[in-house]
Write a protein that holds these residues in place. Sequence first.
Motif, PDB file in Angstrom:
ATOM      1  N   GLN A  92       0.825  -1.205   0.000  1.00 47.48           N
ATOM      2  CA  GLN A  92       0.000   0.000   0.000  1.00 47.48           C
ATOM      3  C   GLN A  92       0.860   1.257   0.000  1.00 47.48           C
ATOM      4  OE1 GLN A  92      -2.277  -0.529   3.554  1.00 47.48           O
ATOM      5  NE2 GLN A  92      -3.821  -1.835   2.599  1.00 47.48           N
ATOM      6  N   ALA A  93       1.897   1.258   0.805  1.00 49.39           N
ATOM      7  CA  ALA A  93       2.768   2.425   0.885  1.00 49.39           C
ATOM      8  C   ALA A  93       3.430   2.708  -0.454  1.00 49.39           C
ATOM      9  CB  ALA A  93       3.823   2.213   1.973  1.00 49.39           C
ATOM     10  N   ALA A  94       3.867   1.660  -1.135  1.00 51.72           N
ATOM     11  CA  ALA A  94       4.496   1.851  -2.444  1.00 51.72           C
ATOM     12  C   ALA A  94       3.501   2.435  -3.449  1.00 51.72           C
ATOM     13  CB  ALA A  94       5.042   0.515  -2.951  1.00 51.72           C
ATOM     14  N   ALA A  95       2.236   2.001  -3.335  1.00 48.31           N
ATOM     15  CA  ALA A  95       1.218   2.481  -4.273  1.00 48.31           C
ATOM     16  C   ALA A  95       0.798   3.917  -3.979  1.00 48.31           C
ATOM     17  CB  ALA A  95      -0.002   1.560  -4.220  1.00 48.31           C
ATOM     18  N   LEU A  96       0.892   4.336  -2.724  1.00 50.11           N
ATOM     19  CA  LEU A  96       0.386   5.651  -2.327  1.00 50.11           C
ATOM     20  C   LEU A  96       1.459   6.730  -2.219  1.00 50.11           C
ATOM     21  CD1 LEU A  96      -2.123   4.593   0.483  1.00 50.11           C
ATOM     22  CD2 LEU A  96      -2.717   5.576  -1.735  1.00 50.11           C
ATOM     23  N   ARG A  97       2.729   6.351  -2.170  1.00 49.89           N
ATOM     24  CA  ARG A  97       3.785   7.311  -1.825  1.00 49.89           C
ATOM     25  C   ARG A  97       3.807   8.532  -2.748  1.00 49.89           C
ATOM     26  NH1 ARG A  97       7.323   3.949  -0.979  1.00 49.89           N
ATOM     27  NH2 ARG A  97       7.353   4.091   1.299  1.00 49.89           N
ATOM     28  N   ASP A  98       3.814   8.332  -4.056  1.00 48.46           N
ATOM     29  CA  ASP A  98       3.895   9.469  -4.972  1.00 48.46           C
ATOM     30  C   ASP A  98       2.664  10.353  -4.870  1.00 48.46           C
ATOM     31  OD1 ASP A  98       6.347   8.569  -5.810  1.00 48.46           O
ATOM     32  OD2 ASP A  98       5.608   7.652  -7.667  1.00 48.46           O
ATOM     33  N   ARG A  99       1.505   9.743  -4.740  1.00 48.69           N
ATOM     34  CA  ARG A  99       0.270  10.518  -4.654  1.00 48.69           C
ATOM     35  C   ARG A  99       0.224  11.345  -3.385  1.00 48.69           C
ATOM     36  NH1 ARG A  99      -5.295   7.676  -3.702  1.00 48.69           N
ATOM     37  NH2 ARG A  99      -6.722   9.443  -3.526  1.00 48.69           N
ATOM     38  N   VAL A 100       0.629  10.758  -2.271  1.00 44.69           N
ATOM     39  CA  VAL A 100       0.644  11.488  -1.004  1.00 44.69           C
ATOM     40  C   VAL A 100       1.596  12.675  -1.089  1.00 44.69           C
ATOM     41  CG1 VAL A 100       1.377  11.337   1.418  1.00 44.69           C
ATOM     42  CG2 VAL A 100      -0.117   9.577   0.445  1.00 44.69           C
ATOM     43  N   LYS A 101       2.746  12.470  -1.699  1.00 43.50           N
ATOM     44  CA  LYS A 101       3.716  13.566  -1.816  1.00 43.50           C
ATOM     45  C   LYS A 101       3.178  14.686  -2.703  1.00 43.50           C
ATOM     46  CE  LYS A 101       8.501  14.729  -2.771  1.00 43.50           C
ATOM     47  NZ  LYS A 101       8.448  15.656  -1.611  1.00 43.50           N
ATOM     48  N   ARG A 102       2.503  14.320  -3.787  1.00 40.60           N
ATOM     49  CA  ARG A 102       1.925  15.346  -4.665  1.00 40.60           C
ATOM     50  C   ARG A 102       0.867  16.161  -3.921  1.00 40.60           C
ATOM     51  NH1 ARG A 102       1.958  11.229  -8.615  1.00 40.60           N
ATOM     52  NH2 ARG A 102      -0.274  10.873  -8.263  1.00 40.60           N
ATOM     53  N   LEU A 103       0.023  15.489  -3.158  1.00 36.92           N
ATOM     54  CA  LEU A 103      -1.007  16.200  -2.403  1.00 36.92           C
ATOM     55  C   LEU A 103      -0.384  17.134  -1.373  1.00 36.92           C
ATOM     56  CD1 LEU A 103      -3.654  13.376  -1.797  1.00 36.92           C
ATOM     57  CD2 LEU A 103      -4.002  15.483  -3.110  1.00 36.92           C
ATOM     58  N   ALA A 104       0.623  16.633  -0.659  1.00 34.51           N
ATOM     59  CA  ALA A 104       1.280  17.459   0.355  1.00 34.51           C
ATOM     60  C   ALA A 104       1.957  18.669  -0.273  1.00 34.51           C
ATOM     61  CB  ALA A 104       2.290  16.618   1.136  1.00 34.51           C
ATOM     62  N   ASP A 105       2.620  18.473  -1.396  1.00 39.42           N
ATOM     63  CA  ASP A 105       3.291  19.594  -2.071  1.00 39.42           C
ATOM     64  C   ASP A 105       2.278  20.594  -2.602  1.00 39.42           C
ATOM     65  OD1 ASP A 105       5.704  18.418  -1.520  1.00 39.42           O
ATOM     66  OD2 ASP A 105       5.991  17.574  -3.525  1.00 39.42           O
ATOM     67  N   HIS A 106       1.180  20.096  -3.155  1.00 39.43           N
ATOM     68  CA  HIS A 106       0.175  20.982  -3.748  1.00 39.43           C
ATOM     69  C   HIS A 106      -0.508  21.851  -2.694  1.00 39.43           C
ATOM     70  CE1 HIS A 106      -2.997  22.381  -6.417  1.00 39.43           C
ATOM     71  NE2 HIS A 106      -3.899  21.984  -5.528  1.00 39.43           N
ATOM     72  N   HIS A 107      -0.822  21.266  -1.534  1.00 40.86           N
ATOM     73  CA  HIS A 107      -1.560  21.996  -0.506  1.00 40.86           C
ATOM     74  C   HIS A 107      -0.647  22.675   0.519  1.00 40.86           C
ATOM     75  CE1 HIS A 107      -5.584  20.698  -1.703  1.00 40.86           C
ATOM     76  NE2 HIS A 107      -5.076  19.502  -1.938  1.00 40.86           N
ATOM     77  N   GLY A 108       0.624  22.361   0.466  1.00 40.23           N
ATOM     78  CA  GLY A 108       1.547  23.009   1.386  1.00 40.23           C
ATOM     79  C   GLY A 108       1.476  22.489   2.810  1.00 40.23           C
ATOM     80  N   ARG A 109       0.931  21.320   2.996  1.00 41.28           N
ATOM     81  CA  ARG A 109       0.888  20.688   4.323  1.00 41.28           C
ATOM     82  C   ARG A 109       0.689  19.187   4.152  1.00 41.28           C
ATOM     83  NH1 ARG A 109      -4.737  23.066   6.680  1.00 41.28           N
ATOM     84  NH2 ARG A 109      -3.474  24.935   6.456  1.00 41.28           N
ATOM     85  N   GLY A 110       0.954  18.442   5.215  1.00 35.49           N
ATOM     86  CA  GLY A 110       0.846  16.996   5.154  1.00 35.49           C
ATOM     87  C   GLY A 110      -0.579  16.521   4.961  1.00 35.49           C
ATOM     88  N   VAL A 111      -0.705  15.278   4.540  1.00 36.60           N
ATOM     89  CA  VAL A 111      -1.996  14.648   4.301  1.00 36.60           C
ATOM     90  C   VAL A 111      -2.494  14.005   5.590  1.00 36.60           C
ATOM     91  CG1 VAL A 111      -3.198  12.857   2.982  1.00 36.60           C
ATOM     92  CG2 VAL A 111      -1.392  14.217   1.891  1.00 36.60           C
ATOM     93  N   ALA A 112      -3.776  14.189   5.893  1.00 33.66           N
ATOM     94  CA  ALA A 112      -4.407  13.503   7.013  1.00 33.66           C
ATOM     95  C   ALA A 112      -4.933  12.160   6.528  1.00 33.66           C
ATOM     96  CB  ALA A 112      -5.530  14.339   7.601  1.00 33.66           C
ATOM     97  N   LEU A 113      -4.594  11.094   7.245  1.00 34.93           N
ATOM     98  CA  LEU A 113      -5.103   9.758   6.929  1.00 34.93           C
ATOM     99  C   LEU A 113      -6.218   9.423   7.905  1.00 34.93           C
ATOM    100  CD1 LEU A 113      -1.798   7.731   6.352  1.00 34.93           C
ATOM    101  CD2 LEU A 113      -3.204   8.920   4.647  1.00 34.93           C
ATOM    102  N   ALA A 127       1.319   5.788   7.847  1.00 36.12           N
ATOM    103  CA  ALA A 127       1.899   7.072   8.261  1.00 36.12           C
ATOM    104  C   ALA A 127       3.380   6.912   8.593  1.00 36.12           C
ATOM    105  CB  ALA A 127       1.140   7.622   9.465  1.00 36.12           C
ATOM    106  N   LEU A 128       3.741   5.810   9.213  1.00 32.47           N
ATOM    107  CA  LEU A 128       5.149   5.585   9.562  1.00 32.47           C
ATOM    108  C   LEU A 128       6.008   5.458   8.317  1.00 32.47           C
ATOM    109  CD1 LEU A 128       4.671   2.949  12.427  1.00 32.47           C
ATOM    110  CD2 LEU A 128       5.042   5.418  12.658  1.00 32.47           C
ATOM    111  N   ARG A 129       5.429   4.955   7.246  1.00 30.59           N
ATOM    112  CA  ARG A 129       6.178   4.725   6.015  1.00 30.59           C
ATOM    113  C   ARG A 129       6.133   5.919   5.057  1.00 30.59           C
ATOM    114  NH1 ARG A 129       4.446   0.157   8.222  1.00 30.59           N
ATOM    115  NH2 ARG A 129       5.506  -1.836   7.836  1.00 30.59           N
ATOM    116  N   LEU A 130       5.200   6.850   5.296  1.00 31.76           N
ATOM    117  CA  LEU A 130       5.017   7.968   4.367  1.00 31.76           C
ATOM    118  C   LEU A 130       5.411   9.303   4.976  1.00 31.76           C
ATOM    119  CD1 LEU A 130       1.581   6.904   2.817  1.00 31.76           C
ATOM    120  CD2 LEU A 130       3.865   6.577   1.857  1.00 31.76           C
ATOM    121  N   MET A 131       6.005   9.297   6.151  1.00 34.48           N
ATOM    122  CA  MET A 131       6.516  10.532   6.720  1.00 34.48           C
ATOM    123  C   MET A 131       7.618  11.080   5.811  1.00 34.48           C
ATOM    124  SD  MET A 131       4.867  11.236   9.497  1.00 34.48           S
ATOM    125  CE  MET A 131       5.947  12.339  10.423  1.00 34.48           C
TER     126      MET A 131
END
Length: 309
Positions: A92-113, A127-131
Amino acid sequence: MLRDALRLQLDVGLTMAELGWNLASWRTLDRVSATGDGHQPVILIPGFTASENSLGLLRRFLNRNGFNAEGWGLGANIGPGPDGFDAYVAQQAAALRDRVKRLADHHGRGVALIGHSLGGVCARELALRLMPDIDRVITLGAPTFPADSLPRHNAVLRMIGERSSGVPLDQVFTDAGTAHWPSGEPPIPMVAIVSPIDAAVSEPDALIPLATVGLTRPPAIRENVRILASHGGMGVNPRTLLAVADRLCADPAAWQPFDQRRLRALLPFRRGRSAASSSSKDACMHSANNPGSGMISRQEVAQRNILPL
């Protein structure tokens, strides 16, 4: 087994009632809900075998109220296979990593899970793997699975889980998913929303240990919020939705425990907004650059998280 099957049937009935409550009170819910500032990305993770649509009402509620919520995009949460939960979360982390980073960069803050049931267990581990691209984690009726806890969870669901994975659950959960986060790491909030009438999950194993909560220090917040809700209704119960929006707006640097009095605004005989909820419509104002230093006492958390009458 029969007792647990009957409890699940009752839980389904309560879920239907909570769904009706949601559909009948959504205008009131929107009026008294905390409101996002338009910049908080949220990813919702469904429970075991559930589709992404199972959290559709929660997603729409959050989007109506100033958050940017979306499903995790991986379809139904089919659960781990014989390789175990560690391998499942790694995929799951491998599948979500790029998307989570794009969302965080776009909004200027981390993603809430936000995860329901097994989805909450996944959220904690993801969360431990996507920090450092995660802002906080909120779980809805999400257990931990140390070996000694397995007999306390619903026997029917344990049987389904073992048939799905192909191996006993004590071989599925050997590391990841067996414990809550400690008090200091990772340095982000983790809120466990739990219910004393949950028919699927043992509440003591969904609660963050009080010893951990008592050591809470910003920004590594650890908080339990108790809500009267069925297990299946966690994603539709108006009280749960109100608590989720409120905790999404809580500032990690100046965290205050959830005030259960806010839930009184949903009572049908109350008119207007109560004093406890009068400020809940303010937009989220996170001051990440102003870290707090005050410890929230265990006594304060206990006093403010008593279930309302």
